[in-house]
Write an enzyme that holds these catalytic residues in place. Sequence first.
Site, PDB file in Angstrom:
ATOM      1  NE  ARG A 108       5.295  19.281 -35.626  1.00 50.55           N
ATOM      2  CZ  ARG A 108       5.034  17.986 -35.397  1.00 50.55           C
ATOM      3  NH1 ARG A 108       5.954  17.210 -34.876  1.00 50.55           N
ATOM      4  NH2 ARG A 108       3.861  17.460 -35.701  1.00 50.55           N
TER       5      ARG A 108
ATOM      6  CB  ILE B 182       0.533  19.560 -33.748  1.00 47.36           C
ATOM      7  CG1 ILE B 182       1.425  20.479 -34.587  1.00 47.36           C
ATOM      8  CG2 ILE B 182       1.369  18.425 -33.183  1.00 47.36           C
ATOM      9  CD1 ILE B 182       2.578  21.131 -33.757  1.00 47.36           C
ATOM     10  CB  SER B 183      -0.753  18.747 -39.394  1.00 44.56           C
ATOM     11  OG  SER B 183      -2.082  19.177 -39.227  1.00 44.56           O
ATOM     12  CD  GLN B 184       3.479  13.188 -42.171  1.00 41.13           C
ATOM     13  OE1 GLN B 184       2.348  13.022 -42.644  1.00 41.13           O
ATOM     14  NE2 GLN B 184       4.519  12.523 -42.580  1.00 41.13           N
TER      15      GLN B 184
END
Length: 238
Positions: free
Chosen positions: A61, A87-89
């Site tokens: 990530r 950027i999503s969880q």
Amino acid sequence: MRRALCSLLLFAVVAQGDEVDYSALRAELVAEVEYYAKLAWDSDEATLSADVIRSLSTVERHKFVPASERRDAYENRPLSIGHGQTISQPYIVALMTDLIAPETSDVVLEIGTGSGYQAAVLAELVDHVYTIEIIEPLFSSATARLDRLGYDNVTTQLGDGYYGWEQHAPFDAIVVTAAASHVPPPLIQQLKPGGRMVIPVGGRWMTQQLLLIEKTEQDKIITKQVAAVRFVPLTGEH
Ligand code: SAM
């Protein structure tokens, strides 16, 4: 000269240390996501598939976020990727990936490429990922990043994902990573019989419902509400 050599050595050790830390941090994050998933579903058993966990453990990530966010890359929360987008969880990425029950032969459409992270998580699990992004600089940087990282089973496109990607339809699964006011009819139409779509639906800048939509072999649409979520809005002229 000696001082310069020492600095160089220190830099090399720190840089190497950083890499070691990233994998340790990633393992911690994955454990946290698994724990969080069990809590969310009030279960003693694992709720996310082993394949999804493997993919989350593999995708780096920290390579999908701007340098300014890198030290927080393995926190279980969304991070800024610029242009007002996120950027999503990681837990939500894992949940959405799990909900579509990916299979190795699947062809998946993602709406909202953003950093390319969700596309990479999917690409570890399925045959091919098509992904559409509406903001040009995000599209360009994600395309270059996915290419650099060797994701040759991901194809990107700049455009409004509301309309899907007719040329490559029908899809085994569709993952929408921006909140829509309603389920886009073209996406329903581009889903294979037996296919699954996950999509956050609700108002802008408020809590939305994450929906799991299944198209049966008889073309019947079954919709389930999965969880309350918060996504940036699906934009565009539609
Ligand atoms: N999946 C991304 C990732 O892994 O980094 C995060 C997605 S971010 C929460 C939502 C993304 O959807 C943003 O990059 C935004 O620009 C994009 N987006 C919004 N409306 C869109 C549309 N109509 N078509 C395609 N992308 C859209």
